[in-house]
Design a protein around this motif. Structure first.
Motif, PDB file in Angstrom:
ATOM      1  N   GLY A   1     -61.874 -17.317  36.408  1.00 33.63           N
ATOM      2  CA  GLY A   1     -62.408 -16.461  37.467  1.00 33.63           C
ATOM      3  C   GLY A   1     -63.799 -16.910  37.876  1.00 33.63           C
ATOM      4  N   PHE A   2     -64.596 -17.303  36.893  1.00 34.72           N
ATOM      5  CA  PHE A   2     -65.946 -17.788  37.219  1.00 34.72           C
ATOM      6  C   PHE A   2     -65.875 -19.182  37.823  1.00 34.72           C
ATOM      7  CE2 PHE A   2     -69.597 -15.304  35.952  1.00 34.72           C
ATOM      8  CZ  PHE A   2     -68.973 -14.199  35.392  1.00 34.72           C
ATOM      9  N   LEU A   3     -64.918 -19.998  37.341  1.00 30.26           N
ATOM     10  CA  LEU A   3     -64.844 -21.388  37.822  1.00 30.26           C
ATOM     11  C   LEU A   3     -64.547 -21.397  39.311  1.00 30.26           C
ATOM     12  CD1 LEU A   3     -64.954 -24.175  36.449  1.00 30.26           C
ATOM     13  CD2 LEU A   3     -62.482 -24.139  36.364  1.00 30.26           C
ATOM     14  N   THR A   4     -63.574 -20.575  39.747  1.00 30.98           N
ATOM     15  CA  THR A   4     -63.166 -20.607  41.149  1.00 30.98           C
ATOM     16  C   THR A   4     -63.926 -19.554  41.962  1.00 30.98           C
ATOM     17  OG1 THR A   4     -61.439 -19.052  40.569  1.00 30.98           O
ATOM     18  CG2 THR A   4     -60.858 -21.373  40.533  1.00 30.98           C
ATOM     19  N   GLY A   5     -64.861 -18.842  41.304  1.00 35.58           N
ATOM     20  CA  GLY A   5     -65.670 -17.910  42.075  1.00 35.58           C
ATOM     21  C   GLY A   5     -64.889 -16.712  42.577  1.00 35.58           C
ATOM     22  N   ARG A   6     -63.904 -16.238  41.819  1.00 37.39           N
ATOM     23  CA  ARG A   6     -63.117 -15.071  42.255  1.00 37.39           C
ATOM     24  C   ARG A   6     -63.235 -13.990  41.180  1.00 37.39           C
ATOM     25  NH1 ARG A   6     -57.518 -17.752  44.027  1.00 37.39           N
ATOM     26  NH2 ARG A   6     -56.857 -15.581  44.004  1.00 37.39           N
ATOM     27  N   PRO A   7     -64.042 -12.944  41.438  1.00 37.53           N
ATOM     28  CA  PRO A   7     -64.291 -11.937  40.398  1.00 37.53           C
ATOM     29  C   PRO A   7     -63.096 -11.048  40.114  1.00 37.53           C
ATOM     30  CG  PRO A   7     -65.407 -11.346  42.420  1.00 37.53           C
ATOM     31  CD  PRO A   7     -64.833 -12.706  42.651  1.00 37.53           C
ATOM     32  N   GLU A   8     -61.999 -11.130  40.943  1.00 41.85           N
ATOM     33  CA  GLU A   8     -60.864 -10.239  40.671  1.00 41.85           C
ATOM     34  C   GLU A   8     -60.173 -10.631  39.365  1.00 41.85           C
ATOM     35  OE1 GLU A   8     -60.943 -12.277  43.293  1.00 41.85           O
ATOM     36  OE2 GLU A   8     -61.856 -10.943  44.779  1.00 41.85           O
ATOM     37  N   PHE A   9     -60.379 -11.871  38.925  1.00 45.75           N
ATOM     38  CA  PHE A   9     -59.669 -12.302  37.708  1.00 45.75           C
ATOM     39  C   PHE A   9     -60.066 -11.454  36.510  1.00 45.75           C
ATOM     40  CE2 PHE A   9     -57.933 -16.812  38.367  1.00 45.75           C
ATOM     41  CZ  PHE A   9     -57.487 -16.466  39.614  1.00 45.75           C
ATOM     42  N   LEU A  10     -61.275 -10.870  36.541  1.00 38.90           N
ATOM     43  CA  LEU A  10     -61.714 -10.082  35.377  1.00 38.90           C
ATOM     44  C   LEU A  10     -60.856  -8.833  35.244  1.00 38.90           C
ATOM     45  CD1 LEU A  10     -65.530 -10.491  35.731  1.00 38.90           C
ATOM     46  CD2 LEU A  10     -64.008 -11.590  34.127  1.00 38.90           C
ATOM     47  N   ASP A  11     -60.443  -8.255  36.379  1.00 36.17           N
ATOM     48  CA  ASP A  11     -59.559  -7.086  36.270  1.00 36.17           C
ATOM     49  C   ASP A  11     -58.234  -7.502  35.659  1.00 36.17           C
ATOM     50  OD1 ASP A  11     -61.632  -6.086  37.688  1.00 36.17           O
ATOM     51  OD2 ASP A  11     -60.667  -6.349  39.624  1.00 36.17           O
ATOM     52  N   LEU A  12     -57.747  -8.701  36.061  1.00 37.99           N
ATOM     53  CA  LEU A  12     -56.498  -9.202  35.457  1.00 37.99           C
ATOM     54  C   LEU A  12     -56.683  -9.354  33.952  1.00 37.99           C
ATOM     55  CD1 LEU A  12     -55.515 -12.012  37.976  1.00 37.99           C
ATOM     56  CD2 LEU A  12     -54.611  -9.698  37.834  1.00 37.99           C
ATOM     57  N   ALA A  13     -57.850  -9.865  33.549  1.00 41.41           N
ATOM     58  CA  ALA A  13     -58.056 -10.084  32.111  1.00 41.41           C
ATOM     59  C   ALA A  13     -58.041  -8.762  31.363  1.00 41.41           C
ATOM     60  CB  ALA A  13     -59.385 -10.802  31.900  1.00 41.41           C
ATOM     61  N   ILE A  14     -58.653  -7.732  31.937  1.00 42.55           N
ATOM     62  CA  ILE A  14     -58.680  -6.435  31.241  1.00 42.55           C
ATOM     63  C   ILE A  14     -57.260  -5.906  31.091  1.00 42.55           C
ATOM     64  CG2 ILE A  14     -59.422  -4.045  31.465  1.00 42.55           C
ATOM     65  CD1 ILE A  14     -61.895  -5.052  32.884  1.00 42.55           C
ATOM     66  N   VAL A  15     -56.483  -5.943  32.183  1.00 44.50           N
ATOM     67  CA  VAL A  15     -55.120  -5.399  32.113  1.00 44.50           C
ATOM     68  C   VAL A  15     -54.282  -6.209  31.144  1.00 44.50           C
ATOM     69  CG1 VAL A  15     -53.023  -5.095  33.450  1.00 44.50           C
ATOM     70  CG2 VAL A  15     -55.204  -4.419  34.419  1.00 44.50           C
ATOM     71  N   TYR A  16     -54.474  -7.528  31.181  1.00 44.02           N
ATOM     72  CA  TYR A  16     -53.692  -8.392  30.284  1.00 44.02           C
ATOM     73  C   TYR A  16     -54.033  -8.106  28.834  1.00 44.02           C
ATOM     74  CZ  TYR A  16     -51.178 -12.451  28.718  1.00 44.02           C
ATOM     75  OH  TYR A  16     -50.274 -13.277  28.102  1.00 44.02           O
ATOM     76  N   GLY A  17     -55.329  -7.864  28.563  1.00 47.57           N
ATOM     77  CA  GLY A  17     -55.720  -7.565  27.183  1.00 47.57           C
ATOM     78  C   GLY A  17     -55.093  -6.278  26.704  1.00 47.57           C
ATOM     79  N   LEU A  18     -55.089  -5.251  27.580  1.00 46.90           N
ATOM     80  CA  LEU A  18     -54.494  -3.967  27.169  1.00 46.90           C
ATOM     81  C   LEU A  18     -53.011  -4.143  26.895  1.00 46.90           C
ATOM     82  CD1 LEU A  18     -56.327  -1.708  29.732  1.00 46.90           C
ATOM     83  CD2 LEU A  18     -56.582  -1.629  27.262  1.00 46.90           C
ATOM     84  N   LEU A  19     -52.309  -4.841  27.827  1.00 42.65           N
ATOM     85  CA  LEU A  19     -50.864  -4.987  27.641  1.00 42.65           C
ATOM     86  C   LEU A  19     -50.571  -5.787  26.382  1.00 42.65           C
ATOM     87  CD1 LEU A  19     -49.732  -5.717  31.287  1.00 42.65           C
ATOM     88  CD2 LEU A  19     -49.460  -3.607  29.977  1.00 42.65           C
ATOM     89  N   ASN A  20     -51.421  -6.792  26.126  1.00 44.49           N
ATOM     90  CA  ASN A  20     -51.162  -7.650  24.960  1.00 44.49           C
ATOM     91  C   ASN A  20     -51.205  -6.833  23.674  1.00 44.49           C
ATOM     92  OD1 ASN A  20     -51.044  -9.919  23.217  1.00 44.49           O
ATOM     93  ND2 ASN A  20     -53.253  -9.745  23.003  1.00 44.49           N
ATOM     94  N   VAL A  21     -52.206  -5.949  23.554  1.00 40.53           N
ATOM     95  CA  VAL A  21     -52.339  -5.189  22.302  1.00 40.53           C
ATOM     96  C   VAL A  21     -51.171  -4.232  22.151  1.00 40.53           C
ATOM     97  CG1 VAL A  21     -53.758  -3.538  21.098  1.00 40.53           C
ATOM     98  CG2 VAL A  21     -54.807  -5.427  22.281  1.00 40.53           C
ATOM     99  N   VAL A  22     -50.846  -3.521  23.257  1.00 42.18           N
ATOM    100  CA  VAL A  22     -49.748  -2.551  23.152  1.00 42.18           C
ATOM    101  C   VAL A  22     -48.466  -3.282  22.804  1.00 42.18           C
ATOM    102  CG1 VAL A  22     -48.391  -0.933  24.491  1.00 42.18           C
ATOM    103  CG2 VAL A  22     -50.859  -0.950  24.729  1.00 42.18           C
ATOM    104  N   GLY A  23     -48.242  -4.447  23.416  1.00 43.59           N
ATOM    105  CA  GLY A  23     -47.026  -5.212  23.110  1.00 43.59           C
ATOM    106  C   GLY A  23     -46.990  -5.646  21.664  1.00 43.59           C
ATOM    107  N   THR A  24     -48.132  -6.122  21.142  1.00 47.76           N
ATOM    108  CA  THR A  24     -48.152  -6.561  19.741  1.00 47.76           C
ATOM    109  C   THR A  24     -47.836  -5.397  18.808  1.00 47.76           C
ATOM    110  OG1 THR A  24     -49.836  -8.157  20.353  1.00 47.76           O
ATOM    111  CG2 THR A  24     -49.596  -7.685  18.024  1.00 47.76           C
TER     112      THR A  24
END
Lengths: 109, 95
Positions: free
Chosen positions: B48-71
């Motif tokens: 997200g920082f490399l390509t200058g698109r701050p929306e990726f951080l929201d993706l990271a948060i959602v992905y982190g939440l889903l990952n824990v619940v899935g585990t």
């Protein structure tokens, strides 16, 4: 001042990446499941913490830094819970840790 | 700077995937899946920082939440054999 922040964030980012790689390497080379959990937690704590701190320094005082802080808190709170659930599940299903046999030379104090 | 961090994360991702492939027990694979989730979250943030698109951080948060619940859900299935019926209180074990 800006140069110092850039240098510090560059150092944090690279060292965070290196710690993630070390955690991954430990995940592969550790002999036993429970020792691999320790290696994986290196990635979760040091690797993630340093990389996120480096990114926060790059982002400055903006909403992006708040989101990065939220990711850091997310990892801080959920990673131990997941690791605990993992260890409990492994122990309940009877996965014995690799212990030193009694009386072998390496177990003497 | 970001490319160095992204390269190191990709290396860690490859190592975690090898553990997922080699892992003798199913819990090694669950551990590797958890690590891949964390590394993917960091990779999202860095890219997200490399390509200058701050929306990726929201993706990271959602992905982190889903990952824990899935585990946690996968681990409950590994531990008790089933995910239990709604309303049974003792996680599928005998009362």
């Amino acid at each position: 001042m800006n140069l110092v922040v850039d240098i510090v964030s560059w150092a944090c980012l690279v060292s965070g990446g290196i710690f993630c790689a070390i955690g991954g390497l430990g995940l592969v080379r550790m002999p036993d499941f429970y020792t691999r959990m320790h290696a994986a937690s290196v990635t979760d704590t040091l690797g993630a913490g340093l990389i996120l701190f480096g990114l926060i320094l790059q982002a400055g005082l903006t909403l992006i830094a708040v989101k990065l802080l939220i990711i850091g808190l997310l990892i801080l709170f959920t990673s131990p819970a997941a690791t605990h659930a993992l260890a409990k599940a492994a122990l309940t299903r009877g996965l014995k840790p690799l212990l030193v046999e009694e009386g072998s030379p390496s177990s003497k104090p | 700077m970001f490319t160095a961090a992204a390269a190191a994360l990709l290396a860690a991702l490859a190592l975690a995937l090898t553990r997922a492939f080699l892992g003798p027990t199913v819990f090694d694979r669950a551990q590797a899946a958890n690590t891949v989730g964390t590394i993917a979250m960091l990779l999202l943030a860095v890219i997200g920082f490399l390509t200058g698109r701050p929306e990726f951080l929201d993706l990271a948060i959602v992905y982190g939440l889903l990952n824990v619940v899935g585990t946690i859900a996968v681990l409950k299935y590994f531990e008790y054999g089933d995910l239990g019926e709604p309303g049974d209180s003792n996680n599928g074990r005998a009362q």
